[in-house]
Design a protein around this motif. Structure first.
Motif, mmCIF file in Angstrom:
data_model
loop_
_atom_site.group_PDB
_atom_site.id
_atom_site.type_symbol
_atom_site.label_atom_id
_atom_site.label_comp_id
_atom_site.label_asym_id
_atom_site.label_seq_id
_atom_site.Cartn_x
_atom_site.Cartn_y
_atom_site.Cartn_z
ATOM 1 N N LEU A 106 0.864 -1.174 0.000
ATOM 2 C CA LEU A 106 0.000 0.000 0.000
ATOM 3 C C LEU A 106 0.904 1.228 0.000
ATOM 4 O O LEU A 106 1.286 1.742 1.049
ATOM 5 N N ARG A 107 1.257 1.683 -1.198
ATOM 6 C CA ARG A 107 2.189 2.803 -1.316
ATOM 7 C C ARG A 107 1.815 3.682 -2.496
ATOM 8 O O ARG A 107 1.314 3.206 -3.522
ATOM 9 N N ASN A 108 2.104 4.959 -2.355
ATOM 10 C CA ASN A 108 2.068 5.861 -3.496
ATOM 11 C C ASN A 108 3.170 5.440 -4.458
ATOM 12 O O ASN A 108 4.327 5.269 -4.058
ATOM 13 N N ALA A 109 2.826 5.261 -5.714
ATOM 14 C CA ALA A 109 3.796 4.741 -6.686
ATOM 15 C C ALA A 109 5.015 5.644 -6.802
ATOM 16 O O ALA A 109 6.156 5.161 -6.888
ATOM 17 N N ASN A 110 4.812 6.964 -6.792
ATOM 18 C CA ASN A 110 5.945 7.880 -6.911
ATOM 19 C C ASN A 110 6.881 7.767 -5.712
ATOM 20 O O ASN A 110 8.108 7.715 -5.860
ATOM 21 N N ALA A 111 6.306 7.724 -4.506
ATOM 22 C CA ALA A 111 7.134 7.590 -3.309
ATOM 23 C C ALA A 111 7.919 6.287 -3.340
ATOM 24 O O ALA A 111 9.113 6.252 -3.003
ATOM 25 N N LEU A 112 7.263 5.220 -3.765
ATOM 26 C CA LEU A 112 7.936 3.924 -3.830
ATOM 27 C C LEU A 112 9.069 3.939 -4.843
ATOM 28 O O LEU A 112 10.167 3.424 -4.573
ATOM 29 N N MET A 113 8.841 4.532 -6.006
ATOM 30 C CA MET A 113 9.885 4.562 -7.037
ATOM 31 C C MET A 113 11.052 5.446 -6.636
ATOM 32 O O MET A 113 12.198 5.183 -7.008
ATOM 33 N N TYR A 114 10.798 6.526 -5.874
ATOM 34 C CA TYR A 114 11.902 7.349 -5.378
ATOM 35 C C TYR A 114 12.685 6.639 -4.282
ATOM 36 O O TYR A 114 13.897 6.825 -4.138
ATOM 37 N N ASP A 115 11.985 5.802 -3.475
ATOM 38 C CA ASP A 115 12.637 5.106 -2.369
ATOM 39 C C ASP A 115 13.380 3.851 -2.791
ATOM 40 O O ASP A 115 14.303 3.413 -2.102
ATOM 41 N N SER A 116 12.956 3.244 -3.900
ATOM 42 C CA SER A 116 13.474 1.932 -4.281
ATOM 43 C C SER A 116 13.979 1.953 -5.719
ATOM 44 O O SER A 116 13.617 2.829 -6.516
ATOM 45 N N VAL A 117 14.792 0.970 -6.036
ATOM 46 C CA VAL A 117 15.308 0.813 -7.391
ATOM 47 C C VAL A 117 14.809 -0.515 -7.941
ATOM 48 O O VAL A 117 14.938 -1.556 -7.288
ATOM 49 N N PHE A 118 14.234 -0.468 -9.131
ATOM 50 C CA PHE A 118 13.732 -1.674 -9.797
ATOM 51 C C PHE A 118 14.414 -1.820 -11.154
ATOM 52 O O PHE A 118 14.812 -0.831 -11.779
ATOM 53 N N ASP A 119 14.537 -3.060 -11.619
ATOM 54 C CA ASP A 119 15.095 -3.293 -12.952
ATOM 55 C C ASP A 119 14.088 -2.928 -14.037
ATOM 56 O O ASP A 119 14.446 -2.347 -15.056
ATOM 57 N N VAL A 120 12.831 -3.292 -13.810
ATOM 58 C CA VAL A 120 11.758 -3.027 -14.769
ATOM 59 C C VAL A 120 10.606 -2.352 -14.025
ATOM 60 O O VAL A 120 10.174 -2.840 -12.970
ATOM 61 N N VAL A 121 10.115 -1.243 -14.565
ATOM 62 C CA VAL A 121 8.951 -0.562 -14.007
ATOM 63 C C VAL A 121 7.872 -0.509 -15.078
ATOM 64 O O VAL A 121 8.143 -0.136 -16.230
ATOM 65 N N ASP A 122 6.659 -0.871 -14.689
ATOM 66 C CA ASP A 122 5.524 -0.872 -15.605
ATOM 67 C C ASP A 122 4.507 0.161 -15.134
ATOM 68 O O ASP A 122 3.944 0.045 -14.047
ATOM 69 N N LEU A 123 4.297 1.181 -15.960
ATOM 70 C CA LEU A 123 3.322 2.234 -15.677
ATOM 71 C C LEU A 123 2.098 2.010 -16.549
ATOM 72 O O LEU A 123 2.174 2.127 -17.770
ATOM 73 N N ASP A 124 0.990 1.692 -15.927
ATOM 74 C CA ASP A 124 -0.240 1.447 -16.666
ATOM 75 C C ASP A 124 -1.398 2.169 -15.964
ATOM 76 O O ASP A 124 -2.325 1.542 -15.457
ATOM 77 N N PRO A 125 -1.362 3.504 -15.941
ATOM 78 C CA PRO A 125 -2.393 4.259 -15.238
ATOM 79 C C PRO A 125 -3.646 4.422 -16.085
ATOM 80 O O PRO A 125 -3.644 4.122 -17.284
ATOM 81 N N PHE A 126 -4.697 4.902 -15.467
ATOM 82 C CA PHE A 126 -5.869 5.315 -16.236
ATOM 83 C C PHE A 126 -5.641 6.764 -16.629
ATOM 84 O O PHE A 126 -5.629 7.657 -15.786
ATOM 85 N N GLY A 127 -5.371 7.017 -17.909
ATOM 86 C CA GLY A 127 -5.064 8.372 -18.372
ATOM 87 C C GLY A 127 -3.598 8.522 -18.706
ATOM 88 O O GLY A 127 -2.965 7.616 -19.258
#
Length: 376
Positions: A106-127
């Motif tokens: 249960l996290r805000n996606a932006n906060a999580l991405m700033y706090d963590s490093v991922f190899d692959v990120v998938d952005l699939d928002p509405f809009g």
């Protein structure tokens, strides 16, 4: 209810098309995005062969968790994020049920991405994905996957919204799917460049009500500079449909059309003018489409077309041209073969059956295909 997709099964409270039926206030599964997800899984398979170190995957807007469940089934270390507690609970349930690991948070996606490093990120928002682009490109190592469903702003139908969101001037033309795709790619490339990263499009397509892009990251600032040189402007004559492209960060629109002399010139940009896909990678993705995909036939057809599609920043619509010229439209295969026989490159475009790409000008298309008109 239970739904099966790509060899995995999940539980969902509802299934509906978010584009036509609305997102509502509850968690739901969108069956019309299965092609998007099938191609994504094929991309993840192909990319893991190309970049073996890519192990962690973030589904930044999890909802039911279907993307994360399918990525986990491919061996990725999956994190699903959502701001809806019900969505997080459902995604975790589906991850646990599948038995391939993965965590829902249960996290805000932006906060999580700033706090963590991922190899692959998938952005699939509405809009629009724009609110999530900065942290995605700032901290992701290898690959950013992006969906944009706000096609009206992207293609210029809602122009002021497109200007605000994407930092460019989009125009509503007869090649609006290509316009929207290149507006999106231009914005993504510029966003990554702010972090001295190059976001290289390795596969992109415009399908139905969305644009989808896969961008491989290169952390060389010189490569980012190189990509910025592949952005520019398209100039489009509203009278004869002639168009030109200029690689530049500053527009220099012509005073009149080089073909017909009209002064009704539309200017669009800065948009991405470079390649939207890498043919060899597209071929490798096509090879990863398996028969357990519900959209296997459509996915293979799409990827086959993308692998050979001519890389021009606009496409033509045969019916629109023939109507403008007062002609009857011939069969598309015959039309394209005639252009090739005349010495031009020409391929179908992947959006719809009457769209094609060519390096010929409007005048050259008209002359080369004149003999196809039975009344000529």
């Amino acid at each position: 209810m239970h739904v099966s997709e790509g060899g995995v099964e999940i539980e969902v409270p509802d299934a509906r098309d978010g584009a036509s039926e609305g997102t509502g206030d509850d968690v739901f599964y969108n069956p019309t995005q299965e092609l998007n997800r099938d191609v994504t899984v094929a991309v993840l398979r192909a990319f893991s062969e190309r970049e073996p170190r890519a192990e962690s995957y973030l589904d930044a807007m999890a909802a039911s968790g279907i993307r994360g469940v399918r990525a986990a089934a491919e061996g990725y270390d999956v994190t699903c994020a959502d701001l809806d507690a019900d969505a997080v609970e459902l995604a975790q349930h589906n991850l646990d049920r599948a038995g391939n690991g993965g965590e829902a948070v249960l996290r805000n996606a932006n906060a999580l991405m700033y706090d963590s490093v991922f190899d692959v990120v998938d952005l699939d928002p509405f809009g629009t994905p724009i609110p999530f682009a900065d942290p995605a490109f700032a901290n992701t190592r290898d690959l950013v996957c992006v969906t944009a469903t706000d096609t009206a702003p992207l293609c210029g139908a809602h122009q002021k919204s497109g200007i605000r969101k994407y930092g460019c001037l989009p125009q509503n033309t007869d090649y609006h799917p290509e316009m929207g795709l290149r507006v999106l790619l231009g914005a993504m490339v510029r966003t990554a460049a702010r972090y001295d990263k190059a976001a290289v499009p390795i596969l992109s397509h415009a399908t139905r009500h969305y644009a989808r892009a896969y961008l491989e990251l290169d952390e060389r600032a010189t490569k980012a500079d190189e990509l910025l040189e592949s952005t520019g402007f398209v100039y489009h004559c509203e009278d004869c449909l002639h168009r030109e492209a200029e690689y530049s960060l500053v527009a220099h629109p012509p005073e009149e059309c080089a073909n017909c002399g009209s002064t009704r010139i539309l200017e669009a940009g800065p948009i991405w003018l470079g390649p939207v896909s890498e043919p060899e990678f597209v071929d490798s993705v096509r090879d990863e489409v398996t028969d357990d995909f519900g959209t296997a036939k459509r996915a293979r057809k799409l990827l086959d077309t993308l692998a050979v599609e001519l890389d021009t920043p606009t496409h033509f619509d045969q019916h629109r041209l023939c109507k403008l010229w007062g002609r009857s439209a011939s069969k598309m295969d015959e039309f394209i073969d005639t252009l090739r026989d005349a010495g031009f490159d020409a391929t179908p475009a992947h959006y719809h059956g009457t769209a094609f790409k060519t390096d010929a000008t409007v005048a050259e298309i008209r002359e080369a295909t004149a003999a196809l008109d039975p009344e000529a």
